[in-house]
Write a protein that holds these residues in place. Structure first.
Motif, short mmCIF file in Angstrom:
data_model
loop_
_atom_site.label_atom_id
_atom_site.label_comp_id
_atom_site.label_asym_id
_atom_site.label_seq_id
_atom_site.Cartn_x
_atom_site.Cartn_y
_atom_site.Cartn_z
N SER A 171 64.33 73.42 110.33
CA SER A 171 63.30 72.69 111.06
C SER A 171 63.96 71.74 112.04
N LEU A 172 63.28 71.53 113.16
CA LEU A 172 63.75 70.62 114.18
C LEU A 172 62.64 69.61 114.46
N THR A 183 66.32 51.07 126.05
CA THR A 183 66.36 52.37 126.71
C THR A 183 65.57 53.40 125.91
N PRO A 184 64.54 53.98 126.52
CA PRO A 184 63.79 55.01 125.81
C PRO A 184 64.60 56.31 125.76
N GLY A 185 64.36 57.09 124.72
CA GLY A 185 65.06 58.35 124.56
C GLY A 185 64.36 59.24 123.55
N LEU A 186 64.99 60.33 123.21
CA LEU A 186 64.47 61.27 122.23
C LEU A 186 65.46 61.38 121.08
N SER A 187 64.91 61.53 119.90
CA SER A 187 65.73 61.71 118.70
C SER A 187 65.50 63.13 118.19
N PHE A 188 66.59 63.89 118.00
CA PHE A 188 66.51 65.25 117.50
C PHE A 188 67.08 65.28 116.09
N ASN A 189 66.30 65.77 115.14
CA ASN A 189 66.75 65.91 113.75
C ASN A 189 66.64 67.37 113.35
N LEU A 190 67.76 67.97 112.94
CA LEU A 190 67.79 69.35 112.49
C LEU A 190 68.04 69.36 111.01
#
Length: 193
Positions: A171-172, A183-190
């Protein structure tokens, strides 16, 4: 002088890097254990070597795959079709080139066409056809080598994926996040489960 210092440093580094193996924790014949471990691993190098006979590496990979993932055998007819087609076209263009060369040489000696198939062409047309046949023949040599090389490359790459686990529980998760509270950003969890 410098050479002896460098040699001394290399020898001392190698001797300090060696680890002593505790023989009490291994069975008496420890080389047998290491050989068995080594043989059970699927080797990409072996797959590439088996592919020197076209399709051999694909068979090696197919036999090593788990029961539900076997899929390497379907590439073998494609490999042989590619090699067969390029080999056939090479022979066909080579024979055509030889015929056109003989026709041109016959015309230069006798001032008349030898073969009826080329009677409608003049000398320059025969030379143009000869160059086209030679170019096509040379292209087929390179195409044959490319198909053969892709056979070996495919077996080598696929051997790396024989034990690659793709389970249904991957799952991602993608979530917005703040880096340093500014600073805004995206977090990716695999996740692997």
């Amino acid at each position: 002088m410098r050479f002896t210092i460098v040699l001394f440093l290399c020898i001392s580094f190698v001797s300090s890097a060696q680890e002593e193996i505790d023989t009490n924790s291994y069975p008496l014949d420890s080389t047998q254990v290491f050989e068995e471990e080594k043989d059970t691993l699927h080797s990409p190098k072996k797959a590439a070597l088996y592919s020197l006979i076209p399709g051999g590496g694909q068979i090696y990979n197919h036999l090593a795959m788990p029961k539900g993932k076997k899929k390497a055998f379907w590439k073998i007819p494609i490999i042989y079709a590619g090699l067969g087609y390029t080999g056939y076209k090479f022979l066909q263009n080579h024979a055509l080139q030889k015929d056109l060369k003989e026709e041109y040489l016959y015309r230069s000696e006798n001032e008349s066409p030898n073969l009826e198939a080329y009677a409608s062409y003049d000398d320059q047309g025969i030379l143009t056809l000869f160059e086209d046949a030679r170019r096509s023949r040379d292209l087929m040599i390179f195409a044959f080598i490319a198909v053969y090389g892709l056979n070996i490359l495919d077996a080598h790459v696929e051997a790396h994926f024989v034990n690659f686990d793709i389970s249904k529980d991957l799952s991602l998760n993608i979530r917005p996040s703040l880096q340093g509270f500014r600073t805004p950003g995206l977090s990716f969890n695999l996740n692997f489960r």
